[in-house]
Design a protein around this motif. Structure first.
Motif, PDB file in Angstrom:
ATOM      1  N   GLU A  44      -8.091 -17.449   4.321  1.00  0.00           N
ATOM      2  CA  GLU A  44      -8.068 -17.051   2.925  1.00  0.00           C
ATOM      3  C   GLU A  44      -7.403 -15.686   2.768  1.00  0.00           C
ATOM      4  O   GLU A  44      -7.353 -14.889   3.713  1.00  0.00           O
ATOM      5  CB  GLU A  44      -9.489 -17.006   2.374  1.00  0.00           C
ATOM      6  N   ARG A  45      -6.916 -15.454   1.567  1.00  0.00           N
ATOM      7  CA  ARG A  45      -6.335 -14.152   1.274  1.00  0.00           C
ATOM      8  C   ARG A  45      -7.431 -13.089   1.319  1.00  0.00           C
ATOM      9  O   ARG A  45      -8.506 -13.281   0.764  1.00  0.00           O
ATOM     10  CB  ARG A  45      -5.662 -14.181  -0.105  1.00  0.00           C
ATOM     11  N   GLU A  46      -7.140 -11.980   1.982  1.00  0.00           N
ATOM     12  CA  GLU A  46      -8.147 -10.937   2.122  1.00  0.00           C
ATOM     13  C   GLU A  46      -7.624  -9.585   1.686  1.00  0.00           C
ATOM     14  O   GLU A  46      -6.426  -9.287   1.806  1.00  0.00           O
ATOM     15  CB  GLU A  46      -8.645 -10.844   3.571  1.00  0.00           C
ATOM     16  N   PHE A  47      -8.537  -8.773   1.196  1.00  0.00           N
ATOM     17  CA  PHE A  47      -8.231  -7.420   0.761  1.00  0.00           C
ATOM     18  C   PHE A  47      -7.913  -6.553   1.960  1.00  0.00           C
ATOM     19  O   PHE A  47      -8.594  -6.611   2.985  1.00  0.00           O
ATOM     20  CB  PHE A  47      -9.440  -6.866   0.001  1.00  0.00           C
ATOM     21  N   VAL A  48      -6.867  -5.733   1.807  1.00  0.00           N
ATOM     22  CA  VAL A  48      -6.494  -4.792   2.858  1.00  0.00           C
ATOM     23  C   VAL A  48      -6.754  -3.354   2.411  1.00  0.00           C
ATOM     24  O   VAL A  48      -7.441  -2.590   3.083  1.00  0.00           O
ATOM     25  CB  VAL A  48      -5.007  -4.953   3.239  1.00  0.00           C
ATOM     26  N   ALA A  49      -6.199  -3.009   1.245  1.00  0.00           N
ATOM     27  CA  ALA A  49      -6.351  -1.642   0.736  1.00  0.00           C
ATOM     28  C   ALA A  49      -6.070  -1.631  -0.757  1.00  0.00           C
ATOM     29  O   ALA A  49      -5.365  -2.501  -1.269  1.00  0.00           O
ATOM     30  CB  ALA A  49      -5.398  -0.687   1.451  1.00  0.00           C
ATOM     31  N   TYR A  59     -10.332   0.820   1.662  1.00  0.00           N
ATOM     32  CA  TYR A  59      -9.763   0.048   2.763  1.00  0.00           C
ATOM     33  C   TYR A  59     -10.756  -0.970   3.302  1.00  0.00           C
ATOM     34  O   TYR A  59     -11.962  -0.743   3.300  1.00  0.00           O
ATOM     35  CB  TYR A  59      -9.365   0.980   3.914  1.00  0.00           C
ATOM     36  N   ALA A  60     -10.201  -2.066   3.785  1.00  0.00           N
ATOM     37  CA  ALA A  60     -11.024  -3.004   4.537  1.00  0.00           C
ATOM     38  C   ALA A  60     -11.411  -2.355   5.860  1.00  0.00           C
ATOM     39  O   ALA A  60     -10.644  -1.561   6.425  1.00  0.00           O
ATOM     40  CB  ALA A  60     -10.240  -4.288   4.804  1.00  0.00           C
ATOM     41  N   ASP A  61     -12.581  -2.695   6.364  1.00  0.00           N
ATOM     42  CA  ASP A  61     -13.051  -2.095   7.615  1.00  0.00           C
ATOM     43  C   ASP A  61     -12.080  -2.344   8.768  1.00  0.00           C
ATOM     44  O   ASP A  61     -11.920  -1.500   9.653  1.00  0.00           O
ATOM     45  CB  ASP A  61     -14.428  -2.653   7.981  1.00  0.00           C
ATOM     46  N   SER A  62     -11.429  -3.487   8.733  1.00  0.00           N
ATOM     47  CA  SER A  62     -10.545  -3.864   9.839  1.00  0.00           C
ATOM     48  C   SER A  62      -9.297  -2.997   9.943  1.00  0.00           C
ATOM     49  O   SER A  62      -8.631  -2.993  10.978  1.00  0.00           O
ATOM     50  CB  SER A  62     -10.128  -5.326   9.694  1.00  0.00           C
ATOM     51  N   VAL A  63      -8.969  -2.254   8.879  1.00  0.00           N
ATOM     52  CA  VAL A  63      -7.746  -1.452   8.895  1.00  0.00           C
ATOM     53  C   VAL A  63      -8.017   0.041   8.742  1.00  0.00           C
ATOM     54  O   VAL A  63      -7.078   0.847   8.809  1.00  0.00           O
ATOM     55  CB  VAL A  63      -6.747  -1.911   7.816  1.00  0.00           C
TER      56      VAL A  63
END
Length: 123
Positions: A44-49, A59-63
């Motif tokens: 699915e489309r996910e939020f980045v920033a 920011y997403a935690d992953s980035v």
């Protein structure tokens, strides 16, 4: 009606960097919540920033610690600086604009979308 055009994607080795650009027309990026999302194959489309009023970022935690969102009001462009790229960052990256005043991570709240730019990170 806001039009968004992304650029700057490409192929990069793991650990490398890329800077994505989102050029806006038909409205000022400082008047919108601007977001970067990504979608990998089968996911699915996910939020980045996201950035609100060209100042407040999220920011997403992953980035976190690797990606930086910024805005140049004079150029009406939003950027996503991506450092220390990993193979799991491979995706199509989309720029989006939200007319509300709340910085949301949910894609359904965004009103305008660009066509996306491919980022591929080789390991």
């Amino acid at each position: 009606q806001v039009q968004l055009v992304e650029s700057g994607g490409g192929l990069v080795q793991a650990g490398g960097s890329l800077r994505l650009s989102c050029a806006a027309s038909g409205g000022s990026v400082s008047n919108y919540v601007m977001g970067w999302f990504r979608q990998a194959p089968g996911k699915e489309r996910e939020f980045v920033a996201g950035v609100k009023w060209s100042i407040i970022g999220s920011y997403a935690d992953s980035v976190k610690g690797r990606f930086t969102i910024s805005s140049d009001n004079a150029k009406n462009t939003v950027y996503l600086q991506m450092n220390a790229l990993k193979s799991e960052d491979t995706a199509v990256y989309y720029c989006a604009a939200d007319r509300s005043t709340v910085l949301q991570a949910d894609a359904k709240f965004y009103d305008y979308w660009g066509q996306g730019t491919q980022v591929t990170v080789s390991s």
